[in-house]
Every structure is written in C-alpha cells, then in structure tokens.
Motif scaffolding. Sequence first.
Motif, PDB file in Angstrom:
ATOM      1  N   ILE A 281       0.910  -2.253  10.304  1.00 58.29           N
ATOM      2  CA  ILE A 281       0.279  -0.971  10.603  1.00 58.29           C
ATOM      3  C   ILE A 281      -1.140  -1.259  11.088  1.00 58.29           C
ATOM      4  O   ILE A 281      -2.028  -1.573  10.294  1.00 58.29           O
ATOM      5  N   GLY A 282      -1.316  -1.190  12.383  1.00 56.56           N
ATOM      6  CA  GLY A 282      -2.617  -1.426  13.002  1.00 56.56           C
ATOM      7  C   GLY A 282      -3.380  -0.132  13.146  1.00 56.56           C
ATOM      8  O   GLY A 282      -3.337   0.730  12.259  1.00 56.56           O
ATOM      9  N   SER A 283      -4.052   0.033  14.273  1.00 61.91           N
ATOM     10  CA  SER A 283      -4.829   1.261  14.457  1.00 61.91           C
ATOM     11  C   SER A 283      -5.273   1.437  15.907  1.00 61.91           C
ATOM     12  O   SER A 283      -5.573   0.447  16.594  1.00 61.91           O
TER      13      SER A 283
ATOM     14  N   ARG B 211      -6.080  10.575   1.997  1.00 60.31           N
ATOM     15  CA  ARG B 211      -7.424  10.027   2.217  1.00 60.31           C
ATOM     16  C   ARG B 211      -8.197  10.828   3.263  1.00 60.31           C
ATOM     17  O   ARG B 211      -9.415  10.930   3.208  1.00 60.31           O
ATOM     18  N   GLN B 212      -7.489  11.411   4.207  1.00 60.25           N
ATOM     19  CA  GLN B 212      -8.133  12.094   5.330  1.00 60.25           C
ATOM     20  C   GLN B 212      -8.258  13.600   5.098  1.00 60.25           C
ATOM     21  O   GLN B 212      -8.791  14.314   5.971  1.00 60.25           O
TER      22      GLN B 212
ATOM     23  N   GLY C 178      -6.655  -9.076  -1.183  1.00 59.69           N
ATOM     24  CA  GLY C 178      -7.802  -9.911  -0.843  1.00 59.69           C
ATOM     25  C   GLY C 178      -7.767 -11.254  -1.558  1.00 59.69           C
ATOM     26  O   GLY C 178      -8.554 -12.145  -1.249  1.00 59.69           O
TER      27      GLY C 178
ATOM     28  N   GLY D 192       0.811  -1.214   0.000  1.00 56.18           N
ATOM     29  CA  GLY D 192       0.000   0.000   0.000  1.00 56.18           C
ATOM     30  C   GLY D 192       0.841   1.258   0.000  1.00 56.18           C
ATOM     31  O   GLY D 192       0.571   2.217   0.717  1.00 56.18           O
TER      32      GLY D 192
ATOM     33  N   ALA E 119      -2.359  -1.485  -5.189  1.00 53.76           N
ATOM     34  CA  ALA E 119      -3.461  -2.320  -5.686  1.00 53.76           C
ATOM     35  C   ALA E 119      -3.952  -1.815  -7.036  1.00 53.76           C
ATOM     36  O   ALA E 119      -3.946  -2.544  -8.023  1.00 53.76           O
TER      37      ALA E 119
ATOM     38  N   VAL F  93      -8.665  -8.406   3.263  1.00 56.74           N
ATOM     39  CA  VAL F  93      -7.484  -7.592   2.916  1.00 56.74           C
ATOM     40  C   VAL F  93      -6.655  -7.272   4.163  1.00 56.74           C
ATOM     41  O   VAL F  93      -5.450  -7.535   4.212  1.00 56.74           O
TER      42      VAL F  93
HETATM   43  P1  NAP Z   1      -4.705   4.975   2.078  1.00 59.60           P
HETATM   44  O1  NAP Z   1      -4.250   6.331   1.667  1.00 59.60           O
HETATM   45  O2  NAP Z   1      -6.138   4.623   1.915  1.00 59.60           O
HETATM   46  O3  NAP Z   1      -3.806   3.913   1.310  1.00 59.60           O
HETATM   47  C1  NAP Z   1      -4.139   2.564   1.385  1.00 59.60           C
HETATM   48  C2  NAP Z   1      -3.141   1.773   0.619  1.00 59.60           C
HETATM   49  O4  NAP Z   1      -3.542   0.390   0.673  1.00 59.60           O
HETATM   50  C3  NAP Z   1      -3.063   2.164  -0.844  1.00 59.60           C
HETATM   51  O5  NAP Z   1      -1.748   2.070  -1.290  1.00 59.60           O
HETATM   52  C4  NAP Z   1      -3.916   1.108  -1.540  1.00 59.60           C
HETATM   53  O6  NAP Z   1      -3.493   0.812  -2.853  1.00 59.60           O
HETATM   54  C5  NAP Z   1      -3.671  -0.099  -0.645  1.00 59.60           C
HETATM   55  N1  NAP Z   1      -4.792  -1.015  -0.719  1.00 59.60           N
HETATM   56  C6  NAP Z   1      -6.085  -0.762  -0.471  1.00 59.60           C
HETATM   57  N2  NAP Z   1      -6.839  -1.850  -0.716  1.00 59.60           N
HETATM   58  C7  NAP Z   1      -5.981  -2.822  -1.135  1.00 59.60           C
HETATM   59  C8  NAP Z   1      -6.128  -4.173  -1.575  1.00 59.60           C
HETATM   60  N3  NAP Z   1      -7.331  -4.763  -1.643  1.00 59.60           N
HETATM   61  N4  NAP Z   1      -5.038  -4.858  -1.930  1.00 59.60           N
HETATM   62  C9  NAP Z   1      -3.817  -4.272  -1.878  1.00 59.60           C
HETATM   63  N5  NAP Z   1      -3.614  -3.003  -1.488  1.00 59.60           N
HETATM   64  C10 NAP Z   1      -4.676  -2.292  -1.134  1.00 59.60           C
HETATM   65  O7  NAP Z   1      -4.350   4.681   3.606  1.00 59.60           O
HETATM   66  P2  NAP Z   1      -3.495   5.489   4.706  1.00 59.60           P
HETATM   67  O8  NAP Z   1      -4.363   6.518   5.299  1.00 59.60           O
HETATM   68  O9  NAP Z   1      -2.150   5.872   4.167  1.00 59.60           O
HETATM   69  O10 NAP Z   1      -3.323   4.324   5.782  1.00 59.60           O
HETATM   70  C11 NAP Z   1      -2.308   3.345   5.661  1.00 59.60           C
HETATM   71  C12 NAP Z   1      -2.415   2.351   6.788  1.00 59.60           C
HETATM   72  O11 NAP Z   1      -2.446   3.015   8.038  1.00 59.60           O
HETATM   73  C13 NAP Z   1      -3.677   1.491   6.745  1.00 59.60           C
HETATM   74  O12 NAP Z   1      -3.383   0.206   7.236  1.00 59.60           O
HETATM   75  C14 NAP Z   1      -4.595   2.204   7.716  1.00 59.60           C
HETATM   76  O13 NAP Z   1      -5.566   1.330   8.239  1.00 59.60           O
HETATM   77  C15 NAP Z   1      -3.595   2.638   8.766  1.00 59.60           C
HETATM   78  N6  NAP Z   1      -4.037   3.773   9.576  1.00 59.60           N
HETATM   79  C16 NAP Z   1      -4.272   4.981   8.984  1.00 59.60           C
HETATM   80  C17 NAP Z   1      -4.708   6.036   9.765  1.00 59.60           C
HETATM   81  C18 NAP Z   1      -4.985   7.391   9.165  1.00 59.60           C
HETATM   82  O14 NAP Z   1      -5.607   8.233   9.844  1.00 59.60           O
HETATM   83  N7  NAP Z   1      -4.570   7.674   7.937  1.00 59.60           N
HETATM   84  C19 NAP Z   1      -4.895   5.847  11.147  1.00 59.60           C
HETATM   85  C20 NAP Z   1      -4.640   4.611  11.713  1.00 59.60           C
HETATM   86  C21 NAP Z   1      -4.202   3.573  10.913  1.00 59.60           C
HETATM   87  P3  NAP Z   1      -4.095   1.624  -4.133  1.00 59.60           P
HETATM   88  O15 NAP Z   1      -3.893   3.080  -3.829  1.00 59.60           O
HETATM   89  O16 NAP Z   1      -3.295   1.170  -5.280  1.00 59.60           O
HETATM   90  O17 NAP Z   1      -5.533   1.251  -4.206  1.00 59.60           O
END
Ligand code: NAP
Length: 253
Positions: free
Chosen positions: A143-145, A195-196, A59, A8, A33, A115
Amino acid sequence: MRRVLVTGASRGIGRAVALAFAGRGDKVAVHYASRRQDAEQTLALLPGDGHALVAGDLGDPRAAGRIVEEAVGALGGVDVLVNNAAVAPAADTRHAVAEVSYADWQRVWHRMIDVNLLGAANLTYGVARHLIGRGAPGSVVNIGSRGAFRGEPEFPAYGASKAALHAFGQSMAVALAPHRIAVTSVAPGFVATERQAAKMDGPTGDALREQSPFGRVGTPQEVAAAVLYLSSPEAAWSSGTVLDLNGASYLRT
Ligand code: NAP
C-alpha cells in the motif's frame, strides 16, 4: 482458500483488506502494533474461521521476522502478504522543513523509513523466502501513496518512504517472478479512514472532496477491492505495476 498476512489491520484500510479476503473464504493473519482491542474487533468481524492475530512493531527487524513466523505457524503457511502498516501523516509526525527542529526532522525520517520501507522490506524477505522454500506461488501487495508522486510538503519522509516502497516493489517483481511470486503496489489518494475523520468533517473537508472530479474521497473498500484483484492469480501479469487509486485527482505522466 489462501493464507493472507495483512499488516496494520487494526483499523482503516488494513481492516477493510482483511474483511475482503475473509469474505471470499481466505484465512487472514490480522497484524497490529499497539491497538490490540481494535485488532481483536477486526478479528471478530471476519467471516469464517482459522484467522489469527499477530502483533509487533515493524520498525524492529527482529519483530518483522517473528511476525512472519507467527503468521505461518497460525495459518499453516502464508500465500499473500499485504504491506499496509505505516507511520502516516499526523500531528506528531508533521515535519515541515521550514519549521521543524533538526532533532524532530531526524526522528520522523528514521521512524517513517524504518517502518514504512524497511518494515515492508523485511516482511517481504520473510514471506518470499517462505514461498520459495515451499516452491509455491504467491503475491505481495504494497500500500503506497499518491504522495509519492504529488509530493508531501509537510511530510517529506512519508512521501519518500512511499516512493521507495513503490520502487522496492518493482525490484521485487523482477526478482521474484522466476519463483511465480507477483509483487504490485497501489497508490491511493485521500481515503476516508478513522485516522482521516477529523479532516473530513472539519473545514478542510470540502477541499479534500474537491481534489477529485468525482467530488468525493476514496473508501477503504475501494482500496481493498484493488488489493484483492492484484493478489489474485489472474493478476500475475500485472506484477511490477503501481496502480493509482485516486479518483483522477492526480494524473501521472
Ligand atoms: P491507520 O488508520 O493509521 O492505520 C495504520 C496501521 O498501521 C494500524 O493498524 C497500525 O497499528 C499500523 N502501524 C502503525 N505503525 C506501526 C508500526 N510501527 N509497526 C507496525 N504496525 C504499525 O492508516 P490508514 O489510513 O488505514 O492507512 C493504511 C495504509 O494506507 C498506510 O500505508 C497509509 O500510508 C496508506 N494510505 C492511506 C491513505 C489515507 O488517506 N487513509 C492514503 C494513501 C495511502 P496500530 O493501530 O496497532 O498502531
């Protein structure tokens, strides 16, 4: 120099993690993805050479196996796995129990568990077996939460998938320590990723910043710094930990 598979890494925290490893001279397999252009941009931003792109839907268990093989082939081996990819909270994954249809309830539960939990478990299997086969030490960082502990009322499958990911990491920490493989997790609170952005800029922004007594949200770079440390040989004794990265917004007891 280590070889690192970051899932990701097309944007957000995954991109920051990829940049942090490459910045210290490591070689990175940038996994994505569907956002190929974004992943190519991550690749272009990485200092150094020898990095690679790998694609696939986590997935799909067959894709997970192939992703490990491709990363090993492209980098000449993998020493560190960062399980970052996830189906995260978004409008199309909201499943508040009092409002959602049963069909959508099941759809989102299956997708998030497939996933966020099984994808990470399958990649961990592949990388662990690769390391054991080489007789080499290594590390896995999940990377949890914070949502695993605080609850995710509108995204219960997300919270459950992250709690399960933490627990999976702890089981693997015990199972893989005899092979000199350390397994840890981080549990970030709200992080300012692409995303946020709408939530940060909108009417909910102030409330999000006020969750922490620091009066701000976390940054992808802060998560990446923790991942860098936890994956380092110096942190082997931290194996099994779940590290809170939430600016004291939620204190576990
Ligand atoms: P994000 O911008 O939504 O990025 C998600 C990444 O995961 C993207 O690279 C996406 O690939 C990939 N992905 C999604 N679905 C997938 C699938 N089915 N198979 C393979 N790859 C897939 O997320 P983020 O905000 O950077 O968060 C990253 C991690 O931190 C996640 O585990 C999230 O749960 C965790 N986290 C985030 C926050 C926050 O506030 N941002 C807080 C706590 C935890 P594509 O772009 O190619 O689709």
